[in-house]
Design a protein around this motif. Sequence first.
Motif, short mmCIF file in Angstrom:
data_model
loop_
_atom_site.label_atom_id
_atom_site.label_comp_id
_atom_site.label_asym_id
_atom_site.label_seq_id
_atom_site.Cartn_x
_atom_site.Cartn_y
_atom_site.Cartn_z
N GLN A 77 42.30 75.15 98.83
CA GLN A 77 41.82 74.80 99.95
C GLN A 77 40.56 73.94 99.75
OE1 GLN A 77 41.26 77.89 102.25
NE2 GLN A 77 43.00 79.07 101.44
N ARG A 78 39.58 74.72 98.46
CA ARG A 78 38.53 73.84 98.31
C ARG A 78 37.07 74.35 97.45
NH1 ARG A 78 34.72 72.98 103.17
NH2 ARG A 78 32.92 73.10 102.54
N ILE A 79 36.92 73.18 96.33
CA ILE A 79 35.66 73.71 95.40
C ILE A 79 34.81 73.06 96.23
CG2 ILE A 79 35.60 72.93 93.08
CD1 ILE A 79 38.42 71.82 92.67
N GLU A 80 33.07 73.87 95.92
CA GLU A 80 32.85 72.33 95.70
C GLU A 80 31.72 72.98 94.49
OE1 GLU A 80 29.77 75.06 98.99
OE2 GLU A 80 32.29 74.92 100.82
N TYR A 81 30.67 71.96 94.36
CA TYR A 81 29.88 71.59 92.78
C TYR A 81 28.70 71.14 92.95
CZ TYR A 81 32.27 67.52 92.85
OH TYR A 81 32.35 66.11 93.24
#
Length: 133
Positions: A77-81
Amino acid sequence: MKITVSTAVQAPLAEVWRAYTTPEDIMRWNTASPDWHTTSATVDLRVGGKFCSRMEAKDGSFGFDFEGVYTRVEPCQRIEYAFGERSAVVTFEEAAHGVTVTVTFEGETTHSEEQQRSGWQAILDSFARHVQG
């Protein structure tokens, strides 16, 4: 300044996610132009985990590490970095045609918004070709 790029990938969500997060795949698609390549990649896909992709000009004239730390991971769904003082969000949305992958990132001041947008878009387009190819 936030910049957004996206691409449609005609493949199942699980395959798109795997290709986006697997070092062997990243080394094959992570390039903005044919005269560059990614010579190594590491991924520790968890909150607090680190990633690094070594990007180099094929003629050996220049190279750099694109590296950071994952701040949020929601599988498929989602990756934040965070990378340096900047951050990015990658989303994966299933649709009738396959999966739309969207990357929104904080721009920097060295290059124009258009240069940044076109470079990140070229990498994302390379990713789509890799998965579909």
